[in-house]
Design a protein around this motif. Structure first.
Motif, PDB file in Angstrom:
ATOM      1  N   PRO A 191       8.633   1.949   6.044  1.00  0.00           N
ATOM      2  CA  PRO A 191       7.522   1.496   6.295  1.00  0.00           C
ATOM      3  C   PRO A 191       7.480   0.489   7.739  1.00  0.00           C
ATOM      4  CG  PRO A 191       7.347   0.789   3.709  1.00  0.00           C
ATOM      5  CD  PRO A 191       9.380   1.313   4.912  1.00  0.00           C
ATOM      6  N   GLY A 192       6.218   0.543   8.305  1.00  0.00           N
ATOM      7  CA  GLY A 192       5.971  -0.257   9.459  1.00  0.00           C
ATOM      8  C   GLY A 192       4.785  -1.459   9.339  1.00  0.00           C
ATOM      9  N   PRO A 193       4.637  -2.073  10.368  1.00  0.00           N
ATOM     10  CA  PRO A 193       3.488  -2.521  10.276  1.00  0.00           C
ATOM     11  C   PRO A 193       1.753  -2.231   9.957  1.00  0.00           C
ATOM     12  CG  PRO A 193       4.470  -3.438  11.851  1.00  0.00           C
ATOM     13  CD  PRO A 193       4.909  -2.236  11.683  1.00  0.00           C
ATOM     14  N   SER A 194       1.498  -3.311   8.431  1.00  0.00           N
ATOM     15  CA  SER A 194       0.213  -2.483   8.369  1.00  0.00           C
ATOM     16  C   SER A 194      -0.934  -2.656   7.576  1.00  0.00           C
ATOM     17  CB  SER A 194       0.551  -1.445   6.156  1.00  0.00           C
ATOM     18  OG  SER A 194       1.546  -0.326   6.903  1.00  0.00           O
ATOM     19  N   GLN A 195      -1.831  -2.460   7.415  1.00  0.00           N
ATOM     20  CA  GLN A 195      -3.491  -2.772   7.287  1.00  0.00           C
ATOM     21  C   GLN A 195      -3.179  -3.494   5.980  1.00  0.00           C
ATOM     22  OE1 GLN A 195      -6.714  -1.559   8.688  1.00  0.00           O
ATOM     23  NE2 GLN A 195      -6.838   0.101   7.445  1.00  0.00           N
ATOM     24  N   GLU A 196      -4.397  -4.376   5.140  1.00  0.00           N
ATOM     25  CA  GLU A 196      -4.073  -4.736   3.720  1.00  0.00           C
ATOM     26  C   GLU A 196      -4.361  -3.089   3.290  1.00  0.00           C
ATOM     27  OE1 GLU A 196      -5.462  -7.489   0.525  1.00  0.00           O
ATOM     28  OE2 GLU A 196      -5.714  -8.141   2.896  1.00  0.00           O
ATOM     29  N   GLY A 197      -3.388  -3.012   1.938  1.00  0.00           N
ATOM     30  CA  GLY A 197      -3.326  -2.209   0.660  1.00  0.00           C
ATOM     31  C   GLY A 197      -3.894  -0.987   1.451  1.00  0.00           C
ATOM     32  N   TRP A 198      -3.223  -0.716   2.878  1.00  0.00           N
ATOM     33  CA  TRP A 198      -2.755   0.633   3.567  1.00  0.00           C
ATOM     34  C   TRP A 198      -1.146   0.762   3.783  1.00  0.00           C
ATOM     35  CZ3 TRP A 198      -5.779   3.795   7.534  1.00  0.00           C
ATOM     36  CH2 TRP A 198      -7.422   4.112   6.700  1.00  0.00           C
ATOM     37  N   VAL A 199      -0.269   1.897   3.726  1.00  0.00           N
ATOM     38  CA  VAL A 199       0.646   1.524   3.924  1.00  0.00           C
ATOM     39  C   VAL A 199       1.428   2.793   5.251  1.00  0.00           C
ATOM     40  CG1 VAL A 199       3.319   2.062   3.293  1.00  0.00           C
ATOM     41  CG2 VAL A 199       1.570   1.516   1.706  1.00  0.00           C
ATOM     42  N   TYR A 200       1.803   2.265   6.627  1.00  0.00           N
ATOM     43  CA  TYR A 200       1.791   3.342   7.482  1.00  0.00           C
ATOM     44  C   TYR A 200       3.948   3.476   7.407  1.00  0.00           C
ATOM     45  CZ  TYR A 200      -2.186   1.380   9.347  1.00  0.00           C
ATOM     46  OH  TYR A 200      -3.369   0.632  10.039  1.00  0.00           O
ATOM     47  N   LEU A 201       4.480   4.239   7.380  1.00  0.00           N
ATOM     48  CA  LEU A 201       5.368   5.132   7.768  1.00  0.00           C
ATOM     49  C   LEU A 201       5.834   5.051   8.999  1.00  0.00           C
ATOM     50  CD1 LEU A 201       6.396   6.941   4.080  1.00  0.00           C
ATOM     51  CD2 LEU A 201       6.646   4.435   5.182  1.00  0.00           C
ATOM     52  N   GLY A 202       6.785   4.623   9.493  1.00  0.00           N
ATOM     53  CA  GLY A 202       7.140   4.855  11.404  1.00  0.00           C
ATOM     54  C   GLY A 202       6.011   3.759  11.175  1.00  0.00           C
ATOM     55  N   PHE A 239      -1.007   6.373   4.886  1.00  0.00           N
ATOM     56  CA  PHE A 239      -1.555   5.785   3.236  1.00  0.00           C
ATOM     57  C   PHE A 239      -2.368   5.551   3.615  1.00  0.00           C
ATOM     58  CE2 PHE A 239       2.784   7.277   3.975  1.00  0.00           C
ATOM     59  CZ  PHE A 239       2.877   8.679   3.404  1.00  0.00           C
ATOM     60  N   GLN A 240      -3.938   5.888   2.826  1.00  0.00           N
ATOM     61  CA  GLN A 240      -5.117   4.802   3.020  1.00  0.00           C
ATOM     62  C   GLN A 240      -6.040   5.133   1.698  1.00  0.00           C
ATOM     63  OE1 GLN A 240      -8.161   6.371   6.382  1.00  0.00           O
ATOM     64  NE2 GLN A 240      -9.281   7.214   3.937  1.00  0.00           N
ATOM     65  N   PRO A 241      -5.544   3.885   1.420  1.00  0.00           N
ATOM     66  CA  PRO A 241      -6.266   3.755  -0.048  1.00  0.00           C
ATOM     67  C   PRO A 241      -8.653   4.470  -0.474  1.00  0.00           C
ATOM     68  CG  PRO A 241      -6.725   1.600   0.981  1.00  0.00           C
ATOM     69  CD  PRO A 241      -6.081   2.399   1.776  1.00  0.00           C
ATOM     70  N   VAL A 242      -8.600   5.224  -1.701  1.00  0.00           N
ATOM     71  CA  VAL A 242      -9.112   5.944  -1.413  1.00  0.00           C
ATOM     72  C   VAL A 242     -10.024   5.533  -3.545  1.00  0.00           C
ATOM     73  CG1 VAL A 242      -9.742   7.214   0.233  1.00  0.00           C
ATOM     74  CG2 VAL A 242      -7.966   7.952  -1.681  1.00  0.00           C
ATOM     75  N   SER A 243     -10.659   5.730  -3.511  1.00  0.00           N
ATOM     76  CA  SER A 243     -11.444   5.748  -4.862  1.00  0.00           C
ATOM     77  C   SER A 243     -11.571   7.197  -5.730  1.00  0.00           C
ATOM     78  CB  SER A 243     -12.418   4.605  -5.181  1.00  0.00           C
ATOM     79  OG  SER A 243     -13.779   5.690  -4.241  1.00  0.00           O
TER      80      SER A 243
END
Length: 142
Positions: A54-65, A76-80
């Motif tokens: 994982p790299g730097p990501s905004q809160e609630g999201w996860v970035y690989l690379g 990886f973006q959160p959805v409801s």
């Protein structure tokens, strides 16, 4: 044909030329965003499969690379709401040994969909991650 010649040949209208101000602009594929109910869980799966941290990501999201790396960044973006219906785009992952890669996917929490295609140039199996996003493992023989 030079890029500028191709652009001029393809620019079939004044409107299109106006929209594309810079004919030398480089468009680069920088990532793929995957909607997830649980981004952390799905990102752990893909991190384990692809060996990407994982790299730097905004809160609630996860970035690989990160942007600018040789491989596109996975986001990886959160959805409801959960996904319904077939997704019309998927990732193809090249592997050295199809059976070992399939076992890794299962050990990481994914599954084999039961779909396999054998071709002269290799084999393709359709897998799914923990939230059922389908992708292909591909072993090329040549």
């Amino acid at each position: 044909m030079l890029r500028s010649e191709w652009f001029a040949a393809e620019a079939d209208s004044a409107e299109r030329r106006e929209l594309c101000q810079d004919p030398y602009m480089a468009n680069v594929w920088s990532g793929v965003t995957i909607d997830c109910l649980d981004p952390e869980r799905v990102a752990r799966f893909w991190s384990g499969l692809l060996g990407r941290e994982p790299g730097p990501s905004q809160e609630g999201w996860v970035y690989l690379g990160e942007r600018g790396e040789p491989q596109p960044r996975l986001v990886f973006q959160p959805v409801s709401e959960s996904r319904t219906g077939k997704v019309r785009i998927h990732l193809d992952i090249s592997v050295d040994q199809i059976n070992e890669a399939m076992a890794l996917v299962v050990n990481l929490g994914g599954r084999f969909t039961g779909e396999r295609h054998d071709y002269d140039e290799g084999v393709v199996v359709v897998m799914a991650d923990p939230e059922d996003h389908e992708f292909c493992l591909v072993q090329y023989y040549r």
